[in-house]
Design a protein around this motif. Structure first.
Motif, mmCIF file in Angstrom:
data_model
loop_
_atom_site.group_PDB
_atom_site.id
_atom_site.type_symbol
_atom_site.label_atom_id
_atom_site.label_comp_id
_atom_site.label_asym_id
_atom_site.label_seq_id
_atom_site.Cartn_x
_atom_site.Cartn_y
_atom_site.Cartn_z
ATOM 1 N N GLU A 136 -22.779 -26.357 -6.169
ATOM 2 C CA GLU A 136 -22.942 -27.780 -6.419
ATOM 3 C C GLU A 136 -21.745 -28.253 -7.225
ATOM 4 O OE1 GLU A 136 -26.103 -30.756 -8.559
ATOM 5 O OE2 GLU A 136 -26.776 -28.801 -7.881
ATOM 6 N N ASN A 137 -20.879 -28.999 -6.567
ATOM 7 C CA ASN A 137 -19.700 -29.575 -7.202
ATOM 8 C C ASN A 137 -19.900 -31.082 -7.132
ATOM 9 O OD1 ASN A 137 -17.270 -29.310 -8.521
ATOM 10 N ND2 ASN A 137 -16.059 -29.193 -6.680
ATOM 11 N N ILE A 138 -19.071 -31.821 -6.426
ATOM 12 C CA ILE A 138 -19.339 -33.232 -6.165
ATOM 13 C C ILE A 138 -20.479 -33.308 -5.149
ATOM 14 C CG2 ILE A 138 -18.376 -35.353 -5.194
ATOM 15 C CD1 ILE A 138 -15.625 -34.349 -6.253
ATOM 16 N N ALA A 139 -20.398 -32.474 -4.135
ATOM 17 C CA ALA A 139 -21.449 -32.338 -3.126
ATOM 18 C C ALA A 139 -22.127 -30.987 -3.328
ATOM 19 C CB ALA A 139 -20.846 -32.425 -1.725
ATOM 20 N N ARG A 140 -23.159 -30.765 -2.561
ATOM 21 C CA ARG A 140 -23.869 -29.474 -2.630
ATOM 22 C C ARG A 140 -23.732 -28.809 -1.271
ATOM 23 N NH1 ARG A 140 -30.081 -28.444 -4.556
ATOM 24 N NH2 ARG A 140 -30.114 -26.258 -3.987
ATOM 25 N N ARG A 141 -23.238 -27.567 -1.262
ATOM 26 C CA ARG A 141 -23.038 -26.839 -0.018
ATOM 27 C C ARG A 141 -23.695 -25.470 -0.110
ATOM 28 N NH1 ARG A 141 -21.831 -31.039 2.061
ATOM 29 N NH2 ARG A 141 -19.821 -31.634 2.857
ATOM 30 N N THR A 142 -24.212 -25.027 1.026
ATOM 31 C CA THR A 142 -24.831 -23.709 1.151
ATOM 32 C C THR A 142 -23.997 -22.886 2.118
ATOM 33 O OG1 THR A 142 -27.021 -24.644 0.777
ATOM 34 C CG2 THR A 142 -26.923 -22.471 1.805
ATOM 35 N N PHE A 143 -23.660 -21.674 1.727
ATOM 36 C CA PHE A 143 -22.879 -20.766 2.565
ATOM 37 C C PHE A 143 -23.658 -19.468 2.749
ATOM 38 C CE2 PHE A 143 -19.874 -23.327 0.111
ATOM 39 C CZ PHE A 143 -19.063 -23.845 1.106
ATOM 40 N N LYS A 144 -23.782 -19.024 3.990
ATOM 41 C CA LYS A 144 -24.416 -17.720 4.260
ATOM 42 C C LYS A 144 -23.417 -16.624 3.907
ATOM 43 C CE LYS A 144 -27.853 -17.645 7.139
ATOM 44 N NZ LYS A 144 -28.599 -17.168 8.228
ATOM 45 N N TYR A 145 -23.912 -15.568 3.321
ATOM 46 C CA TYR A 145 -23.059 -14.446 2.950
ATOM 47 C C TYR A 145 -22.532 -13.730 4.190
ATOM 48 C CZ TYR A 145 -24.948 -14.619 -1.828
ATOM 49 O OH TYR A 145 -25.309 -14.995 -3.091
ATOM 50 N N PRO A 146 -21.293 -13.240 4.129
ATOM 51 C CA PRO A 146 -20.817 -12.328 5.176
ATOM 52 C C PRO A 146 -21.446 -10.953 4.929
ATOM 53 C CG PRO A 146 -19.130 -12.589 3.511
ATOM 54 C CD PRO A 146 -20.255 -13.516 3.149
ATOM 55 N N ARG A 147 -21.050 -9.972 5.679
ATOM 56 C CA ARG A 147 -21.643 -8.633 5.559
ATOM 57 C C ARG A 147 -21.520 -8.060 4.154
ATOM 58 N NH1 ARG A 147 -22.945 -3.974 8.937
ATOM 59 N NH2 ARG A 147 -23.011 -5.434 10.654
ATOM 60 N N ASN A 148 -20.351 -8.092 3.559
ATOM 61 C CA ASN A 148 -20.129 -7.556 2.213
ATOM 62 C C ASN A 148 -19.434 -8.609 1.349
ATOM 63 O OD1 ASN A 148 -21.121 -4.850 2.684
ATOM 64 N ND2 ASN A 148 -19.307 -4.557 3.948
ATOM 65 N N PRO A 149 -20.190 -9.561 0.804
ATOM 66 C CA PRO A 149 -19.557 -10.623 0.009
ATOM 67 C C PRO A 149 -19.004 -10.078 -1.306
ATOM 68 C CG PRO A 149 -21.916 -10.759 -0.192
ATOM 69 C CD PRO A 149 -21.631 -9.692 0.828
ATOM 70 N N THR A 150 -17.942 -10.694 -1.770
ATOM 71 C CA THR A 150 -17.315 -10.303 -3.032
ATOM 72 C C THR A 150 -17.225 -11.513 -3.954
ATOM 73 O OG1 THR A 150 -15.107 -10.838 -2.237
ATOM 74 C CG2 THR A 150 -15.884 -8.574 -1.856
ATOM 75 N N ILE A 151 -16.839 -11.258 -5.171
ATOM 76 C CA ILE A 151 -16.603 -12.332 -6.125
ATOM 77 C C ILE A 151 -15.502 -13.258 -5.587
ATOM 78 C CG2 ILE A 151 -15.684 -12.810 -8.428
ATOM 79 C CD1 ILE A 151 -17.137 -10.232 -9.337
ATOM 80 N N GLN A 152 -14.475 -12.672 -4.998
ATOM 81 C CA GLN A 152 -13.376 -13.460 -4.445
ATOM 82 C C GLN A 152 -13.861 -14.355 -3.305
ATOM 83 O OE1 GLN A 152 -10.241 -13.644 -5.731
ATOM 84 N NE2 GLN A 152 -10.100 -15.367 -4.324
ATOM 85 N N TRP A 153 -14.796 -13.884 -2.497
ATOM 86 C CA TRP A 153 -15.339 -14.686 -1.405
ATOM 87 C C TRP A 153 -16.032 -15.930 -1.956
ATOM 88 C CZ3 TRP A 153 -20.248 -16.259 -0.070
ATOM 89 C CH2 TRP A 153 -20.376 -16.841 1.188
ATOM 90 N N VAL A 154 -16.827 -15.764 -3.017
ATOM 91 C CA VAL A 154 -17.501 -16.905 -3.646
ATOM 92 C C VAL A 154 -16.460 -17.878 -4.197
ATOM 93 C CG1 VAL A 154 -19.066 -17.627 -5.495
ATOM 94 C CG2 VAL A 154 -19.572 -15.558 -4.190
ATOM 95 N N ALA A 155 -15.432 -17.355 -4.846
ATOM 96 C CA ALA A 155 -14.371 -18.200 -5.386
ATOM 97 C C ALA A 155 -13.663 -18.968 -4.270
ATOM 98 C CB ALA A 155 -13.369 -17.352 -6.170
ATOM 99 N N ASP A 156 -13.450 -18.336 -3.139
ATOM 100 C CA ASP A 156 -12.814 -19.006 -2.002
ATOM 101 C C ASP A 156 -13.670 -20.154 -1.479
ATOM 102 O OD1 ASP A 156 -10.603 -17.369 -2.157
ATOM 103 O OD2 ASP A 156 -11.265 -16.027 -0.542
ATOM 104 N N ARG A 157 -14.993 -20.017 -1.514
ATOM 105 C CA ARG A 157 -15.869 -21.107 -1.079
ATOM 106 C C ARG A 157 -15.715 -22.303 -2.014
ATOM 107 N NH1 ARG A 157 -15.718 -17.555 1.893
ATOM 108 N NH2 ARG A 157 -14.189 -18.983 2.676
ATOM 109 N N LEU A 158 -15.645 -22.057 -3.335
ATOM 110 C CA LEU A 158 -15.432 -23.151 -4.288
ATOM 111 C C LEU A 158 -14.051 -23.767 -4.086
ATOM 112 C CD1 LEU A 158 -16.267 -24.937 -6.638
ATOM 113 C CD2 LEU A 158 -15.453 -23.144 -8.196
ATOM 114 N N ARG A 159 -13.054 -22.938 -3.886
ATOM 115 C CA ARG A 159 -11.692 -23.432 -3.641
ATOM 116 C C ARG A 159 -11.675 -24.341 -2.407
ATOM 117 N NH1 ARG A 159 -9.252 -18.905 -3.983
ATOM 118 N NH2 ARG A 159 -8.670 -19.156 -6.144
ATOM 119 N N TYR A 160 -12.366 -23.937 -1.347
ATOM 120 C CA TYR A 160 -12.478 -24.745 -0.134
ATOM 121 C C TYR A 160 -13.088 -26.114 -0.456
ATOM 122 C CZ TYR A 160 -14.726 -26.492 4.111
ATOM 123 O OH TYR A 160 -15.174 -27.305 5.103
ATOM 124 N N MET A 161 -14.159 -26.124 -1.263
ATOM 125 C CA MET A 161 -14.799 -27.374 -1.607
ATOM 126 C C MET A 161 -13.874 -28.272 -2.421
ATOM 127 S SD MET A 161 -18.719 -26.184 -2.412
ATOM 128 C CE MET A 161 -19.278 -27.862 -2.737
#
Length: 75
Positions: free
Chosen positions: A45-70
């Protein structure tokens, strides 16, 4: 920023993982409202709220990349 790490989430295994994620997300966007690490999805939840399904082996960097994308897309 609030990080809610639900039991059974595949990203945070230790307290150090939590601190690493918190630091990384703060560098990307210190104004982010919340991140919820659930068992099957991450909800950011940033300006908008987005839900992302996890890939097979999610990492901390993957979560950070989702925020960076937003942030880059003004979400």
């Amino acid at each position: 920023m609030r990080i809610d790490a639900y039991i059974g989430n595949p990203v945070i295994a230790t307290q150090q993982d939590y601190y690493d994620l918190e630091e990384l997300l703060s560098e990307i966007d210190p104004q982010c409202n919340s991140v919820q690490l659930r068992q099957e999805v991450v909800i950011i939840e940033n300006i908008a709220r987005r839900t992302f399904k996890y890939p097979r082996n999610p990492t901390i960097q993957w979560v950070a990349d989702r925020l960076r994308y937003m942030v880059e897309n003004g979400l």
